[in-house]
Scaffold this motif. Structure first.
Motif, PDB file in Angstrom:
ATOM      1  N   LYS A  23       0.811  -1.216   0.000  1.00 51.58           N
ATOM      2  CA  LYS A  23       0.000   0.000   0.000  1.00 51.58           C
ATOM      3  C   LYS A  23       0.847   1.269   0.000  1.00 51.58           C
ATOM      4  O   LYS A  23       0.311   2.373   0.107  1.00 51.58           O
ATOM      5  CB  LYS A  23      -0.952  -0.007   1.204  1.00 51.58           C
ATOM      6  CG  LYS A  23      -2.042  -1.050   1.073  1.00 51.58           C
ATOM      7  CD  LYS A  23      -3.074  -0.928   2.156  1.00 51.58           C
ATOM      8  CE  LYS A  23      -4.252  -1.841   1.839  1.00 51.58           C
ATOM      9  NZ  LYS A  23      -4.942  -1.505   0.567  1.00 51.58           N
ATOM     10  N   GLY A  24       2.160   1.100  -0.042  1.00 53.39           N
ATOM     11  CA  GLY A  24       3.021   2.262  -0.151  1.00 53.39           C
ATOM     12  C   GLY A  24       3.515   2.851   1.149  1.00 53.39           C
ATOM     13  O   GLY A  24       4.152   3.909   1.155  1.00 53.39           O
ATOM     14  N   PHE A  25       3.253   2.185   2.269  1.00 50.89           N
ATOM     15  CA  PHE A  25       3.734   2.678   3.548  1.00 50.89           C
ATOM     16  C   PHE A  25       5.228   2.394   3.709  1.00 50.89           C
ATOM     17  O   PHE A  25       5.752   1.409   3.176  1.00 50.89           O
ATOM     18  CB  PHE A  25       3.003   2.003   4.712  1.00 50.89           C
ATOM     19  CG  PHE A  25       1.605   2.497   4.935  1.00 50.89           C
ATOM     20  CD1 PHE A  25       1.363   3.652   5.668  1.00 50.89           C
ATOM     21  CD2 PHE A  25       0.518   1.796   4.420  1.00 50.89           C
ATOM     22  CE1 PHE A  25       0.066   4.096   5.881  1.00 50.89           C
ATOM     23  CE2 PHE A  25      -0.776   2.235   4.621  1.00 50.89           C
ATOM     24  CZ  PHE A  25      -1.006   3.389   5.354  1.00 50.89           C
ATOM     25  N   LYS A  26       5.898   3.250   4.471  1.00 50.71           N
ATOM     26  CA  LYS A  26       7.255   2.956   4.915  1.00 50.71           C
ATOM     27  C   LYS A  26       7.140   2.157   6.201  1.00 50.71           C
ATOM     28  O   LYS A  26       6.370   2.514   7.099  1.00 50.71           O
ATOM     29  CB  LYS A  26       8.053   4.239   5.154  1.00 50.71           C
ATOM     30  CG  LYS A  26       9.488   3.964   5.600  1.00 50.71           C
ATOM     31  CD  LYS A  26      10.281   5.250   5.830  1.00 50.71           C
ATOM     32  CE  LYS A  26      11.691   4.918   6.310  1.00 50.71           C
ATOM     33  NZ  LYS A  26      12.484   6.138   6.598  1.00 50.71           N
ATOM     34  N   VAL A  27       7.909   1.080   6.308  1.00 57.70           N
ATOM     35  CA  VAL A  27       7.793   0.171   7.447  1.00 57.70           C
ATOM     36  C   VAL A  27       9.158  -0.073   8.075  1.00 57.70           C
ATOM     37  O   VAL A  27      10.157  -0.253   7.358  1.00 57.70           O
ATOM     38  CB  VAL A  27       7.181  -1.190   7.010  1.00 57.70           C
ATOM     39  CG1 VAL A  27       7.103  -2.157   8.182  1.00 57.70           C
ATOM     40  CG2 VAL A  27       5.791  -0.979   6.410  1.00 57.70           C
ATOM     41  N   ARG A  28       9.191  -0.085   9.392  1.00 61.43           N
ATOM     42  CA  ARG A  28      10.368  -0.526  10.137  1.00 61.43           C
ATOM     43  C   ARG A  28       9.943  -1.672  11.045  1.00 61.43           C
ATOM     44  O   ARG A  28       8.906  -1.591  11.708  1.00 61.43           O
ATOM     45  CB  ARG A  28      10.962   0.609  10.983  1.00 61.43           C
ATOM     46  CG  ARG A  28      11.507   1.776  10.204  1.00 61.43           C
ATOM     47  CD  ARG A  28      12.205   2.794  11.101  1.00 61.43           C
ATOM     48  NE  ARG A  28      11.313   3.350  12.118  1.00 61.43           N
ATOM     49  CZ  ARG A  28      11.633   4.389  12.881  1.00 61.43           C
ATOM     50  NH1 ARG A  28      12.808   4.996  12.747  1.00 61.43           N
ATOM     51  NH2 ARG A  28      10.778   4.862  13.777  1.00 61.43           N
ATOM     52  N   ILE A  29      10.750  -2.731  11.074  1.00 56.06           N
ATOM     53  CA  ILE A  29      10.480  -3.881  11.937  1.00 56.06           C
ATOM     54  C   ILE A  29      11.598  -3.997  12.964  1.00 56.06           C
ATOM     55  O   ILE A  29      12.784  -3.917  12.617  1.00 56.06           O
ATOM     56  CB  ILE A  29      10.378  -5.185  11.122  1.00 56.06           C
ATOM     57  CG1 ILE A  29       9.280  -5.085  10.055  1.00 56.06           C
ATOM     58  CG2 ILE A  29      10.111  -6.376  12.047  1.00 56.06           C
ATOM     59  CD1 ILE A  29       9.203  -6.289   9.140  1.00 56.06           C
ATOM     60  N   PHE A  30      11.220  -4.207  14.217  1.00 56.58           N
ATOM     61  CA  PHE A  30      12.191  -4.395  15.294  1.00 56.58           C
ATOM     62  C   PHE A  30      11.992  -5.792  15.880  1.00 56.58           C
ATOM     63  O   PHE A  30      10.891  -6.142  16.315  1.00 56.58           O
ATOM     64  CB  PHE A  30      12.015  -3.337  16.381  1.00 56.58           C
ATOM     65  CG  PHE A  30      12.228  -1.934  15.888  1.00 56.58           C
ATOM     66  CD1 PHE A  30      13.496  -1.380  15.855  1.00 56.58           C
ATOM     67  CD2 PHE A  30      11.147  -1.172  15.433  1.00 56.58           C
ATOM     68  CE1 PHE A  30      13.701  -0.085  15.383  1.00 56.58           C
ATOM     69  CE2 PHE A  30      11.337   0.122  14.963  1.00 56.58           C
ATOM     70  CZ  PHE A  30      12.617   0.668  14.935  1.00 56.58           C
ATOM     71  N   GLU A  31      13.069  -6.582  15.884  1.00 55.69           N
ATOM     72  CA  GLU A  31      12.999  -7.989  16.308  1.00 55.69           C
ATOM     73  C   GLU A  31      14.080  -8.266  17.344  1.00 55.69           C
ATOM     74  O   GLU A  31      15.235  -7.868  17.173  1.00 55.69           O
ATOM     75  CB  GLU A  31      13.168  -8.898  15.092  1.00 55.69           C
ATOM     76  CG  GLU A  31      13.456 -10.349  15.368  1.00 55.69           C
ATOM     77  CD  GLU A  31      12.377 -11.030  16.190  1.00 55.69           C
ATOM     78  OE1 GLU A  31      12.756 -11.847  17.059  1.00 55.69           O
ATOM     79  OE2 GLU A  31      11.172 -10.745  15.980  1.00 55.69           O
ATOM     80  N   GLN A  32      13.710  -8.977  18.412  1.00 48.82           N
ATOM     81  CA  GLN A  32      14.659  -9.235  19.490  1.00 48.82           C
ATOM     82  C   GLN A  32      15.720 -10.272  19.135  1.00 48.82           C
ATOM     83  O   GLN A  32      16.816 -10.265  19.690  1.00 48.82           O
ATOM     84  CB  GLN A  32      13.924  -9.671  20.749  1.00 48.82           C
ATOM     85  CG  GLN A  32      13.204 -10.996  20.624  1.00 48.82           C
ATOM     86  CD  GLN A  32      12.456 -11.358  21.900  1.00 48.82           C
ATOM     87  OE1 GLN A  32      12.343 -10.552  22.819  1.00 48.82           O
ATOM     88  NE2 GLN A  32      11.944 -12.578  21.956  1.00 48.82           N
ATOM     89  N   ALA A  33      15.434 -11.160  18.199  1.00 49.99           N
ATOM     90  CA  ALA A  33      16.399 -12.197  17.831  1.00 49.99           C
ATOM     91  C   ALA A  33      17.614 -11.595  17.133  1.00 49.99           C
ATOM     92  O   ALA A  33      17.529 -10.541  16.496  1.00 49.99           O
ATOM     93  CB  ALA A  33      15.746 -13.234  16.916  1.00 49.99           C
ATOM     94  N   ASP A  34      18.738 -12.290  17.244  1.00 52.99           N
ATOM     95  CA  ASP A  34      19.973 -11.817  16.614  1.00 52.99           C
ATOM     96  C   ASP A  34      20.006 -12.091  15.112  1.00 52.99           C
ATOM     97  O   ASP A  34      20.744 -11.444  14.366  1.00 52.99           O
ATOM     98  CB  ASP A  34      21.188 -12.475  17.270  1.00 52.99           C
ATOM     99  CG  ASP A  34      21.371 -12.023  18.714  1.00 52.99           C
ATOM    100  OD1 ASP A  34      20.947 -10.899  19.044  1.00 52.99           O
ATOM    101  OD2 ASP A  34      21.914 -12.806  19.516  1.00 52.99           O
ATOM    102  N   GLU A  35      19.238 -13.072  14.680  1.00 50.66           N
ATOM    103  CA  GLU A  35      19.136 -13.383  13.255  1.00 50.66           C
ATOM    104  C   GLU A  35      17.795 -14.048  12.987  1.00 50.66           C
ATOM    105  O   GLU A  35      17.203 -14.659  13.882  1.00 50.66           O
ATOM    106  CB  GLU A  35      20.292 -14.279  12.791  1.00 50.66           C
ATOM    107  CG  GLU A  35      20.404 -15.593  13.519  1.00 50.66           C
ATOM    108  CD  GLU A  35      21.554 -16.435  13.012  1.00 50.66           C
ATOM    109  OE1 GLU A  35      21.723 -16.534  11.782  1.00 50.66           O
ATOM    110  OE2 GLU A  35      22.281 -16.998  13.844  1.00 50.66           O
ATOM    111  N   LEU A  36      17.331 -13.920  11.758  1.00 54.25           N
ATOM    112  CA  LEU A  36      16.062 -14.531  11.379  1.00 54.25           C
ATOM    113  C   LEU A  36      16.352 -15.856  10.691  1.00 54.25           C
ATOM    114  O   LEU A  36      16.513 -15.932   9.481  1.00 54.25           O
ATOM    115  CB  LEU A  36      15.271 -13.594  10.462  1.00 54.25           C
ATOM    116  CG  LEU A  36      14.774 -12.304  11.116  1.00 54.25           C
ATOM    117  CD1 LEU A  36      14.050 -11.444  10.098  1.00 54.25           C
ATOM    118  CD2 LEU A  36      13.856 -12.611  12.287  1.00 54.25           C
ATOM    119  N   LYS A  37      16.446 -16.896  11.497  1.00 56.81           N
ATOM    120  CA  LYS A  37      16.742 -18.223  10.971  1.00 56.81           C
ATOM    121  C   LYS A  37      15.438 -18.950  10.650  1.00 56.81           C
ATOM    122  O   LYS A  37      14.440 -18.785  11.363  1.00 56.81           O
ATOM    123  CB  LYS A  37      17.556 -19.029  11.992  1.00 56.81           C
ATOM    124  CG  LYS A  37      18.904 -18.434  12.326  1.00 56.81           C
ATOM    125  CD  LYS A  37      19.713 -19.352  13.243  1.00 56.81           C
ATOM    126  CE  LYS A  37      19.064 -19.465  14.614  1.00 56.81           C
ATOM    127  NZ  LYS A  37      19.907 -20.243  15.557  1.00 56.81           N
TER     128      LYS A  37
END
Length: 383
Positions: A23-37
């Motif tokens: 939809k054209g939004f700017k998105v930021r994601i914050f994740e506690q894990a050190d890597e997305l395995k």
């Protein structure tokens, strides 16, 4: 266009990001894990979830990564059916299938669509400080970010929920659950069905997830003194079950098994406060007895993104709640009830339960399933 921040890179958060980017939004994601395995067990993307993914062009990719499920059945220890639901009529009605897939593969597919999105790993949320119309996000690693719109997709133990609704209490089911995935060739007749076998205070589910892999889950009622079986003893716990079930447990290495108690919390009256909103398990955690936890988070992602695309924040969050709350509350309540029924131990009670399940009119079962698989259609409800 404003930036939308998402706490949590699980299935709900990644699904929401996909819809918002579209939809054209700017998105930021914050994740506690050190890597997305690509880790985790299996998941069933029911028809309703697949209809949602169809809207962002991911259906065919997910179908190629998993396996279609045409039947769902509750069975006895010997795997003889108590009740059996044919899902094929719903495939035709909704033009979408039920797909069983490894969670890691689903996560990978969702991430592939988010190459331009900021994903900040090793960011465990510490606190949220309100300043005027904005929130300052403080993370355990010392980083701080100013947030205009914040979505909590950080699961049942949500830090975002703790900030806006600090009094929510987790509800224990007193049922321990083990989940595992292994390479295993199921008999041909079981390749497209999910079976959940009910015993005395225990149950075991078998789910094919494609490419010669099987996902299974086992649940045991926790004793009054708080004890339950050890992982290494699971084959003994289910020794009275069908040889196929025992063999699957024996072939799974203990290191491949995840253990956790099943929990949820009572439905809450609101999911948002000002410019902060909850979704998925953070808003409505449910026990997995209907296989709808992730599916409802996926539905949330679709509806929330549509609402944000149509309205200013306050109206968007209110409409999101009004659309999603009634359906979700019913699923939370029914999932809890099914979980309790599945672990009845009294022979008379279990006999009556099984008889009722077996003799439920097909028309009632069809109506319930159709309601579950129906999603809100914004194309028919344009503002």
């Amino acid at each position: 266009m404003k930036t939308i921040d998402i706490i949590g890179a699980g299935i709900g958060g990644l699904s929401l990001a996909n819809f918002l980017v579209q939809k054209g939004f700017k998105v930021r994601i914050f994740e506690q894990a050190d890597e997305l395995k690509p880790v985790g067990a299996g998941i069933i993307l029911a028809n309703n979830a697949m209809q949602v993914y169809q809207k962002i062009g991911l259906e065919e990719k997910l179908k190629s990564e998993g396996t279609p499920i045409h039947f769902v059945q509750i069975v006895k220890k010997d795997l003889k059916p108590i009740s059996r639901t044919d899902l094929r009529p719903f495939e035709e009605k909704f033009q979408s299938q039920n797909i069983a897939i490894h969670r890691g593969r689903l996560q990978t597919v969702l991430l592939e669509n988010l190459k331009e999105v900021e994903i900040h790993l090793h960011h465990r949320l510490d606190k949220i400080v309100k300043e005027g119309n904005e929130n300052i996000l403080h993370f355990k690693n010392g980083q701080k970010y100013t947030s205009e719109i914040l979505i909590g997709a950080d699961g049942i133990y949500s830090q975002v929920r703790q900030f806006i609704f600090p009094d929510i209490q987790i509800r224990r089911s007193f049922q321990m659950c083990w989940r595992g995935v292994l390479d295993y060739e199921l008999p041909k007749e079981r390749l497209y069905e999910v079976s959940e076998a009910w015993g005395k205070g225990i149950r075991l589910g078998i789910v094919p997830i494609g490419k010669g892999k099987v996902y299974w889950f086992a649940v045991e009622k926790i004793a009054p003194n708080g004890t339950y079986s050890e992982i290494k003893n699971l084959p003994d716990l289910f020794k009275d079950f069908h040889p196929l079930a025992i063999d699957i447990l024996e072939q799974t290495k203990p290191t491949q098994i995840h253990e956790a108690e099943l929990t949820d919390f009572y439905p809450i009256p609101n999911w948002h406060k000002e410019n902060v909103c909850l979704m998925g398990d953070a808003a409505h955690a449910m026990t997995p007895n209907m296989g709808q936890g992730a599916c409802q988070a996926i539905e949330d992602a679709y509806v929330l993104a549509e609402c944000l695309g149509k309205h200013e924040i306050k109206t968007a969050f209110s409409e999101f709640e009004s659309i999603r709350m009634p359906k979700v509350k019913g699923i939370v309540d029914l999932s809890w009830t099914i979980g309790k029924m599945a672990h009845w131990e009294n022979p008379l009670a279990t006999g009556i339960r099984n008889m009722l399940l077996k003799n439920t009119p097909a028309s009632i079962a069809k109506k319930q399933t159709e309601k579950l698989f129906s999603i809100h259609d914004f194309e028919l409800n344009k503002a």
